[in-house]
Design a protein around this motif. Structure first.
Motif, PDB file in Angstrom:
ATOM      1  N   UNK A 207       9.166  91.100  76.525  1.00 34.41           N
ATOM      2  CA  UNK A 207       9.469  89.837  75.785  1.00 34.41           C
ATOM      3  C   UNK A 207      10.615  89.732  74.923  1.00 34.41           C
ATOM      4  N   UNK A 208      10.758  91.030  74.254  1.00 35.58           N
ATOM      5  CA  UNK A 208      11.922  90.983  73.642  1.00 35.58           C
ATOM      6  C   UNK A 208      13.314  90.847  74.347  1.00 35.58           C
ATOM      7  N   UNK A 209      13.045  91.620  75.397  1.00 34.58           N
ATOM      8  CA  UNK A 209      14.164  91.569  76.224  1.00 34.58           C
ATOM      9  C   UNK A 209      14.679  90.146  76.869  1.00 34.58           C
ATOM     10  N   UNK A 210      13.474  89.585  77.140  1.00 37.36           N
ATOM     11  CA  UNK A 210      13.736  88.224  77.826  1.00 37.36           C
ATOM     12  C   UNK A 210      14.179  87.160  76.645  1.00 37.36           C
ATOM     13  N   UNK A 211      13.790  87.455  75.532  1.00 34.65           N
ATOM     14  CA  UNK A 211      14.485  86.601  74.355  1.00 34.65           C
ATOM     15  C   UNK A 211      15.907  86.758  74.114  1.00 34.65           C
ATOM     16  N   UNK A 212      16.342  88.055  74.294  1.00 39.27           N
ATOM     17  CA  UNK A 212      17.664  88.512  74.111  1.00 39.27           C
ATOM     18  C   UNK A 212      18.363  87.991  75.232  1.00 39.27           C
TER      19      UNK A 212
END
Length: 75
Positions: free
Chosen positions: A52-57
């Protein structure tokens, strides 16, 4: 920029979602100790948070690029 979009899109690991969903059920059938089930559930949750953090980035990068393009277009 289109090459970057393909690179960002290829990094998404959508094939992992069924694994994340099915893993607790498979482990529940295999392991009878609740502590292991909880530990594996937490590990899976952390892996999902990382994704999820990667997609938000990636979303933030795309938003920044959009703002740059709109600012250049307005000039």
């Amino acid at each position: 920029m289109p090459e970057d979009e393909h690179k960002i899109g290829s990094a998404y690991q959508t094939w992992l979602m069924p694994v994340y969903v099915a893993a607790p059920f498979a482990v529940a059938n295999w392991v009878e100790d609740t502590r292991w089930l909880i530990a594996l559930g937490v590990a899976g949750g952390l892996a999902m948070l990382h994704e999820i953090g990667g997609r938000l980035y990636d979303l933030c990068i795309r938003l920044r690029r959009t703002n740059i393009l709109l600012a250049e277009r307005a000039k």
